[in-house]
Design a protein around this motif. Structure first.
Motif, PDB file in Angstrom:
ATOM      1  N   CYS A  16      -3.354  -9.979 -17.482  1.00  0.00           N
ATOM      2  CA  CYS A  16      -2.936  -8.579 -17.598  1.00  0.00           C
ATOM      3  C   CYS A  16      -3.715  -7.857 -18.684  1.00  0.00           C
ATOM      4  N   PRO A  37      -2.788  -7.796 -11.529  1.00  0.00           N
ATOM      5  CA  PRO A  37      -4.111  -7.176 -11.684  1.00  0.00           C
ATOM      6  C   PRO A  37      -4.836  -6.948 -10.364  1.00  0.00           C
ATOM      7  N   ASP A  38      -4.581  -7.802  -9.370  1.00  0.00           N
ATOM      8  CA  ASP A  38      -5.260  -7.649  -8.078  1.00  0.00           C
ATOM      9  C   ASP A  38      -4.812  -6.402  -7.320  1.00  0.00           C
ATOM     10  N   ASN A  76       0.819  -1.222   0.000  1.00  0.00           N
ATOM     11  CA  ASN A  76       0.000   0.000   0.000  1.00  0.00           C
ATOM     12  C   ASN A  76       0.847   1.264   0.000  1.00  0.00           C
ATOM     13  N   ASP A 134       0.110  -0.102 -14.118  1.00  0.00           N
ATOM     14  CA  ASP A 134      -0.184   0.309 -15.494  1.00  0.00           C
ATOM     15  C   ASP A 134       0.623  -0.467 -16.525  1.00  0.00           C
ATOM     16  N   ARG A 144       1.671   1.939  -3.521  1.00  0.00           N
ATOM     17  CA  ARG A 144       0.516   2.517  -4.226  1.00  0.00           C
ATOM     18  C   ARG A 144       0.354   4.006  -3.905  1.00  0.00           C
ATOM     19  N   GLY A 172      -4.447  -3.428  -8.573  1.00  0.00           N
ATOM     20  CA  GLY A 172      -5.342  -2.347  -8.995  1.00  0.00           C
ATOM     21  C   GLY A 172      -4.678  -1.051  -9.399  1.00  0.00           C
ATOM     22  N   TYR A 173      -3.332  -0.965  -9.348  1.00  0.00           N
ATOM     23  CA  TYR A 173      -2.685   0.299  -9.707  1.00  0.00           C
ATOM     24  C   TYR A 173      -1.479   0.110 -10.629  1.00  0.00           C
ATOM     25  N   ALA A 219      -6.984  -6.816 -17.419  1.00  0.00           N
ATOM     26  CA  ALA A 219      -6.864  -5.713 -16.460  1.00  0.00           C
ATOM     27  C   ALA A 219      -6.401  -4.415 -17.115  1.00  0.00           C
TER      28      ALA A 219
END
Length: 412
Positions: free
Chosen positions: A230, A201-202, A167, A207, A170, A204-205, A233
């Motif tokens: 991927c 993908p899990d 986190n 790219d 992120r 969530g951030y 996502a």
């Protein structure tokens, strides 16, 4: 053992072409074919044609399918950068650690001279740091070296396990995006790739991801499933190590697949290296191939391959598969299974990569320098550990114990 040409065994052949680098010409016959249909004449005839582009995940950005890998002295190759841009190679890749900053400084020298070209380039650099404070320090240093106010895609470099991203990572990425220092964020990986691609993908951030991807691993079920995850996502994918160079060079007795491959590619006017690039481009999920191109010859060869729209035949793809099987014990896929067999105490995948850089690219100093950065305790384990369990679980059947001992001898 079959001969690739008079006086040149397949083992000698791969020593020569590996040392020459990606896109190097295989033989006089291949060189003639290359010059006829894939060299200067092809590029001249193409006129204003540019290297094609593909969407980079769900970012809304288009990137050239060929990326200029900057793991060399960019400062001494400024004219080549200018030509790369003219040919449409607009994805440029570097890292804070390449040449201890020389690579980033070389790109910065170019942007300082041609500031209008900065916005034409999809610029990528990478951080060796993991914690936010270190990442901020390295990002600011990269921006200064690169003479730019923003990075298009910022990677955490050489991730091996998803736990390296948390986190805090992120929040850091979101903060840098809000400050407009980076546009996209992701990671590069040489090890444990299928798991990382499946798990990314899990988060969530993420790219973008850069991973080892080539004719040897692209058809494996786990890799195919990871790439598809991927794609769903919207993560942009960049392939590296697409030549799948051997970690060591063994004998391939009684196998003629390599001879058949070369004959097929020469007939088509391709080098083996160009064909391996084209094999990766058959997957539209791969936005770009990052290729180290330290001179104009390699750049020209790779651009010609990118401009060539003739697909590889199913027979050529079959021969590549056969060759991958015949030489499996010479190539480390970076799966990481062997490392769990030694309780993670020895970075076997990294050692294999050092061997590859030494054998395929002739970069003994690079390999030795990275080896000597390993803790003394790890270097001792390389000389003393029992690698039988690691060899048993290696899907490639590599002689891990022999290669770990050789690392001690060659790099210690």
């Amino acid at each position: 053992m079959g001969k690739m040409s008079k006086g040149c065994t397949r083992r000698d052949f791969f020593k020569v072409t590996g040392a020459a680098g990606v896109g190097a010409i295989l033989s006089p016959m291949a060189a003639d074919a290359h010059n006829r249909s894939h060299g200067t004449e092809r590029l001249t005839a193409a006129g204003d044609a540019k290297v094609p582009t593909r969407p980079f995940g769900k970012s809304g950005m288009e990137v050239s399918i060929l990326s200029l890998g900057g793991m060399f002295d960019i400062g001494a190759n400024q004219l080549m950068l200018r030509q790369a841009l003219r040919w449409g190679v607009t994805y440029w890749d570097t890292a804070d650690c390449y040449g201890h900053g020389v690579s980033e400084e070389g790109f910065g020298k170019y942007f300082n001279r041609y500031p209008d070209d900065r916005d034409k380039v999809f610029l990528v650099t990478k951080s060796d740091a993991r914690e936010p404070g270190g990442m901020s320090r390295l990002l600011d240093r990269s921006l200064q070296r690169l003479k730019t106010s923003y990075i298009d895609l910022y990677f955490i470099h050489g991730v091996s396990h998803i736990g390296e991203l948390d986190n805090g990572t992120r929040r850091w990425a979101e903060k840098q995006k809000a400050a407009k220092k980076i546009r996209l964020f992701g990671f590069s990986t040489h090890t444990n790739m299928e798991a990382l691609l499946s798990q990314a993908p899990d988060l969530g951030y993420i790219d973008g991801i850069m991973m080892t991807y080539n004719y040897r691993n692209m058809h494996k079920p786990k890799m195919k499933a990871a790439v598809e995850a991927c794609v769903r996502a919207g993560i942009g994918l960049t392939a590296m190590k697409t030549q799948a160079s051997e970690s060591w060079l063994g004998e391939i007795n009684g196998n003629s697949t390599g001879d058949q491959l070369m004959a097929s590619f020469v007939k088509k006017g391709l080098t083996e290296h160009q064909a391996k690039l084209k094999a990766v481009w058959t997957n539209p999920a791969i936005a770009s191939i990052c290729s180290q191109m330290p001179n104009m010859t390699i750049l020209k060869s790779n651009v010609a391959a990118a401009l060539d729209t003739t697909p590889l035949t199913s027979e050529e793809m079959r021969l590549l598969d056969q060759y991958a099987l015949a030489t499996a014990d010479q190539y480390c896929t970076g799966c990481g299974l062997c490392e769990s067999a030694v309780n993670g105490e020895v970075p076997i995948s990294d050692i294999m990569r050092y061997h590859m850089y030494r054998n395929a690219y002739g970069r003994l100093d690079w390999a030795r320098g990275h080896y000597q950065q390993l803790p003394a305790s790890v270097q001792r384990k390389l000389a003393e550990a029992d690698f039988k369990a690691a060899e048993r679980c290696c899907p490639q059947g590599m002689p891990i114990a022999r290669l770990m001992r050789r690392a001690v001898e060659d790099f210690g």
